[in-house]
Design a protein around this motif. Structure first.
Motif, PDB file in Angstrom:
ATOM      1  N   LEU A  56       5.277   2.619  -1.036  1.00  0.00           N
ATOM      2  CA  LEU A  56       5.972   3.896  -1.108  1.00  0.00           C
ATOM      3  C   LEU A  56       5.204   4.944  -0.004  1.00  0.00           C
ATOM      4  O   LEU A  56       4.202   4.714   0.445  1.00  0.00           O
ATOM      5  CB  LEU A  56       5.932   4.417  -2.482  1.00  0.00           C
ATOM      6  N   PHE A  57       6.280   6.000   0.244  1.00  0.00           N
ATOM      7  CA  PHE A  57       5.655   6.893   0.873  1.00  0.00           C
ATOM      8  C   PHE A  57       5.581   8.353  -0.311  1.00  0.00           C
ATOM      9  O   PHE A  57       6.470   8.355  -0.866  1.00  0.00           O
ATOM     10  CB  PHE A  57       6.386   7.724   2.101  1.00  0.00           C
ATOM     11  N   ALA A  58       4.496   8.858  -0.521  1.00  0.00           N
ATOM     12  CA  ALA A  58       4.198  10.121  -1.264  1.00  0.00           C
ATOM     13  C   ALA A  58       3.857  11.421  -0.527  1.00  0.00           C
ATOM     14  O   ALA A  58       2.827  11.197   0.307  1.00  0.00           O
ATOM     15  CB  ALA A  58       3.292   9.882  -2.374  1.00  0.00           C
ATOM     16  N   ILE A  59       4.945  12.263  -0.372  1.00  0.00           N
ATOM     17  CA  ILE A  59       4.730  13.371   0.473  1.00  0.00           C
ATOM     18  C   ILE A  59       4.359  14.495  -0.442  1.00  0.00           C
ATOM     19  O   ILE A  59       5.370  15.119  -1.229  1.00  0.00           O
ATOM     20  CB  ILE A  59       5.751  13.883   1.020  1.00  0.00           C
ATOM     21  N   ILE A  87      11.822   1.809   2.262  1.00  0.00           N
ATOM     22  CA  ILE A  87      10.542   2.134   1.365  1.00  0.00           C
ATOM     23  C   ILE A  87      10.831   3.595   0.730  1.00  0.00           C
ATOM     24  O   ILE A  87      11.255   4.452   1.321  1.00  0.00           O
ATOM     25  CB  ILE A  87       9.381   2.209   2.355  1.00  0.00           C
ATOM     26  N   PRO A  88      10.782   3.469  -0.477  1.00  0.00           N
ATOM     27  CA  PRO A  88      11.095   4.679  -1.405  1.00  0.00           C
ATOM     28  C   PRO A  88      10.129   6.064  -0.931  1.00  0.00           C
ATOM     29  O   PRO A  88       8.817   5.769  -0.731  1.00  0.00           O
ATOM     30  CB  PRO A  88      10.899   4.188  -2.757  1.00  0.00           C
ATOM     31  N   ARG A  89      10.712   7.009  -1.083  1.00  0.00           N
ATOM     32  CA  ARG A  89       9.777   8.188  -0.576  1.00  0.00           C
ATOM     33  C   ARG A  89       9.909   9.246  -1.995  1.00  0.00           C
ATOM     34  O   ARG A  89      10.961   9.098  -2.387  1.00  0.00           O
ATOM     35  CB  ARG A  89      10.298   9.095   0.483  1.00  0.00           C
ATOM     36  N   LEU A 144      -3.897   2.657  -2.243  1.00  0.00           N
ATOM     37  CA  LEU A 144      -3.261   4.058  -1.710  1.00  0.00           C
ATOM     38  C   LEU A 144      -4.238   4.402  -0.337  1.00  0.00           C
ATOM     39  O   LEU A 144      -5.093   4.250  -0.521  1.00  0.00           O
ATOM     40  CB  LEU A 144      -3.487   5.101  -2.820  1.00  0.00           C
ATOM     41  N   VAL A 145      -3.505   4.836   0.381  1.00  0.00           N
ATOM     42  CA  VAL A 145      -4.242   5.428   1.604  1.00  0.00           C
ATOM     43  C   VAL A 145      -3.673   7.091   2.030  1.00  0.00           C
ATOM     44  O   VAL A 145      -2.504   7.237   1.879  1.00  0.00           O
ATOM     45  CB  VAL A 145      -4.044   4.799   3.063  1.00  0.00           C
ATOM     46  N   TYR A 146      -4.634   7.963   1.834  1.00  0.00           N
ATOM     47  CA  TYR A 146      -4.274   9.234   2.122  1.00  0.00           C
ATOM     48  C   TYR A 146      -4.433   9.579   3.565  1.00  0.00           C
ATOM     49  O   TYR A 146      -5.196   9.416   4.308  1.00  0.00           O
ATOM     50  CB  TYR A 146      -5.205  10.202   1.186  1.00  0.00           C
ATOM     51  N   THR A 165       0.763  -1.275   0.206  1.00  0.00           N
ATOM     52  CA  THR A 165      -0.192   0.120   0.005  1.00  0.00           C
ATOM     53  C   THR A 165       1.089   1.163   0.031  1.00  0.00           C
ATOM     54  O   THR A 165       1.961   1.378   0.670  1.00  0.00           O
ATOM     55  CB  THR A 165      -1.023   0.199   1.117  1.00  0.00           C
ATOM     56  N   ALA A 166       0.404   2.120  -0.809  1.00  0.00           N
ATOM     57  CA  ALA A 166       1.132   3.398  -0.870  1.00  0.00           C
ATOM     58  C   ALA A 166       0.487   4.472   0.268  1.00  0.00           C
ATOM     59  O   ALA A 166      -0.734   4.528   0.252  1.00  0.00           O
ATOM     60  CB  ALA A 166       1.110   4.119  -2.235  1.00  0.00           C
ATOM     61  N   VAL A 167       1.351   5.091   0.947  1.00  0.00           N
ATOM     62  CA  VAL A 167       0.841   6.077   1.805  1.00  0.00           C
ATOM     63  C   VAL A 167       1.166   7.405   1.454  1.00  0.00           C
ATOM     64  O   VAL A 167       2.364   7.922   0.918  1.00  0.00           O
ATOM     65  CB  VAL A 167       1.470   5.971   3.167  1.00  0.00           C
ATOM     66  N   VAL A 168      -0.033   8.339   1.070  1.00  0.00           N
ATOM     67  CA  VAL A 168       0.076   9.528   0.551  1.00  0.00           C
ATOM     68  C   VAL A 168      -0.062  10.612   1.486  1.00  0.00           C
ATOM     69  O   VAL A 168      -1.313  10.663   2.323  1.00  0.00           O
ATOM     70  CB  VAL A 168      -0.868   9.763  -0.544  1.00  0.00           C
ATOM     71  N   VAL A 169       0.895  11.548   2.197  1.00  0.00           N
ATOM     72  CA  VAL A 169       1.027  12.345   3.076  1.00  0.00           C
ATOM     73  C   VAL A 169       0.574  13.962   2.371  1.00  0.00           C
ATOM     74  O   VAL A 169       1.131  14.369   1.287  1.00  0.00           O
ATOM     75  CB  VAL A 169       2.170  12.751   3.632  1.00  0.00           C
TER      76      VAL A 169
END
Length: 619
Positions: free
Chosen positions: A142-145, A175-177, A118-120, A67-71
């Motif tokens: 991944l983490f998307a900021i 984990i890639p950011r 994805l979870v925001y 799961t991708a975490v979108v900040v």
């Protein structure tokens, strides 16, 4: 989950781009960014608003396991993106303060079960120990900021929580950011990299140019009437944002436009939360609504069909101006960034800076940003070189889509006039405003001029061969160029700066632009900038179907299809689902969900054209 597996990441990315999102080709650096993140590396992405930043983490989220975490700091943007992803068949959810307890628990259970692509998450929630512990129990892709410029204490949207996001590198080093932003000067880029990607990463800077936006700057005469003429001539019936310096001005402008027959609402921090939310929801869900706002409005609103952004007052900086104008034309169709300003705006902004209690280094930075904005406003050439140059990008000019390229302004050697004006400021004691100074220069024996004995100074009447408006223009441009400064006490007076010495002595020359004459009264007939006849029955039928469908599903109309997709459908005139599938913006999920309805609307138009009863738009 909707993850698709393939042996070649680029091929898989292209497949997802078409099947999920409905697009044939990547734009700019999207492919390179996606390949970098899919390979497990960090990335810093600087890409203009509407440039497709979200795809740079959404596609890797569908390719990489977990799961991708979108900040994101913006609840409205999270909601819009999750709705848009759901309509493309992607499993996504939010975890933020807007959820009730039951919904939050369900979303957390889906996350633990591996049911989300994805979870925001808001940064405040992400940083809580229970949330970090929850993430340690699942497989992460991944983490998307997003809005990464919020990390900068020098920036316009600083969020202190962003400074604590270095915990991601510490607790999840494998984990890639990917850090993304649409506005960041060189200083802010360095701060993003240092705080969010301390272990390194590749930087991708796409062009910040928005070729579809027409930039125009005019001199303020009667701002509301000028705005009215602009909207009537270019954007009647379109959605737009009008930015104002104060809450009162936002209220007054909304009331004025409403009296002129437009759907216009105010938005500012002085309204109660329920009213603000209601106005924002109407703007998102309705066509043709105009929001008159302070800078409190716009962040996190993913509305793609905003056809114009207007500024009735100077923004705080060129960075703020770029970000605010970037909310227009996110769908790639033609849009306008229109602004009027005058000498009083320059005085007001300079006074605010002079009264700042910020550290000297930050005050210096804010002054530099203001100088860049003023230089942009007074620039006589193509607008794009100074605007993009501030963001570190070269542009050759001659864009063909700004006011100066379309109607090149006249310039003149204003050295002698500037020396007269500066000398007048000095001779009258460096404490009077523009109106009084112009009276002295013109030799007007007003009561105030006689009261202070300024009819006896050497500069009295020396500028009688120049008209009043031109003198106001000279003083404004001297103030913009930094040769004059406003009274630090805020009484409206002007004084000399240190940098004016060479000009006052005649050691250097200065050229100024001649202010254009007021525009002739324009027709109220709409001349749309969208490349489609917005009054045609075909366009109105498609938009009517989209609006009915959106209301039934309780989502904004653009979640169903963007204006650009509707225009492409009209151009292609598909008669089968296979033909509709080739239209840009129609992915597999939307084809299955809406394809037959769209064909029925088009078929109804064809029947009407040959005298048959029209099929009612499906909804």
């Amino acid at each position: 989950m909707t993850t698709v597996r393939a042996t070649e990441p680029a091929t898989e990315a292209e497949q997802l781009l078409k099947s999920v999102f409905g697009y044939e080709h990547f734009r700019g650096r999207q492919r390179d960014i996606i390949e970098t993140v899919v390979a497990g590396s960090n990335a810093l992405v600087l890409m203009p608003t509407g440039g497709g930043k979200s795809l740079c983490y959404q596609i890797p989220a569908l390719i990489r396991p977990g799961t991708a975490v979108v900040v994101s700091p913006l609840i409205a943007l999270m909601r819009d993106q999750v709705e848009a992803l759901a309509h493309n068949g992607v499993a996504a959810a939010v975890l933020n303060s807007s959820l009730d307890a039951d919904t939050r628990r369900r979303n957390e259970q889906r996350l633990l079960a591996g049911g989300l692509d994805l979870v925001y998450v808001a940064p405040e929630r992400l940083l809580r120990p229970p949330m970090l512990s929850l993430l340690e129990r699942i497989e992460l892709s991944l983490f998307a900021i997003d809005e990464a410029h919020c990390v900068s204490q020098w920036g316009h949207d600083f969020r202190p929580e962003y400074l604590q996001l270095d915990v991601l590198a510490q607790r999840f080093p494998a984990i890639p950011r990917i850090a993304l932003t649409a506005t960041a000067d060189e200083r802010t880029r360095g701060e993003i990299a240092r705080r969010l990607l301390p272990d390194g990463g590749e930087t991708f800077i796409d062009s910040f140019d928005r070729p579809n936006i027409r930039y125009s700057v005019g001199i303020k005469q009667n701002a509301k009437r000028q705005l009215l003429a602009f909207i009537r001539s270019r954007h009647a019936g379109h959605s737009g944002i009008v930015y104002c310096f104060s809450r009162k001005r936002a209220e007054d402008t909304a009331r004025f436009l409403a009296e002129q027959g437009f759907d216009a609402l105010p938005y500012h921090a002085g309204l109660d939360a329920a009213t603000r939310q209601a106005h924002q929801d109407r703007f998102i869900n309705e066509d043709g609504l105009i929001i008159c706002a302070t800078i409190a409005f716009g962040m996190g609103i993913d509305k793609p069909d905003v056809r114009f952004v207007a500024h009735l007052d100077l923004p705080k900086s060129i960075e703020s101006y770029y970000q605010e104008t970037g909310r227009a034309g996110r769908d790639g169709l033609p849009a306008d960034a229109w602004m009027v300003y005058g000498l009083s705006d320059v005085v007001q902004i300079r006074q605010l800076l002079s009264q700042s209690s910020a550290p000297e280094a930050q005050q210096k930075l804010e002054r530099e940003r203001l100088e860049s904005l003023l230089a942009y406003c007074e620039h006589a050439g193509c607008r794009r070189p100074p605007l993009l140059g501030y963001l570190g990008e070269d542009h050759a000019g001659d864009c063909g889509n700004c006011d100066n390229c379309l109607n090149p302004p006249e310039t003149w050697d204003a050295t002698e006039a500037a020396r007269m004006a500066l000398s007048c400021v000095y001779r009258t004691g460096q404490r009077f405003g523009a109106t009084h100074l112009v009276d002295v220069l013109l030799g007007k024996e007003t009561e105030r001029v006689r009261q202070f004995g300024h009819d006896r100074v050497s500069t009295f009447g020396i500028g009688s061969d120049i008209d009043r408006k031109s003198w106001h223009s000279v003083l404004r441009q001297l103030l913009a160029a930094g040769h004059l400064l406003p009274d630090p006490e805020g009484h409206g007076g002007l004084r000399l700066s240190e940098q004016c010495r060479e000009l006052l002595r005649g050691e250097v020359s200065i050229r100024m632009r001649r202010d254009a004459a007021p525009a002739a009264k324009t027709s109220s007939k709409t001349r749309t900038t969208v490349d489609v006849d917005t009054e045609s029955s075909e366009w109105l039928a498609l938009k009517s179907w989209r609006l009915e469908t959106a209301r039934a599903e309780e989502v904004p109309p653009y979640v169903i299809f963007h204006d650009a997709t509707l225009a492409a459908i009209l151009e292609a005139r598909p008669s089968t689902l296979e033909e509709l599938a080739t239209v840009s913006g129609v992915g597999e999920h939307k084809l299955a969900r809406y394809g037959q309805q769209v064909l029925e609307v088009l078929d109804g138009l064809e029947s009407t054209a040959v005298g048959q009863p029209a099929i009612r738009p499906a909804g």
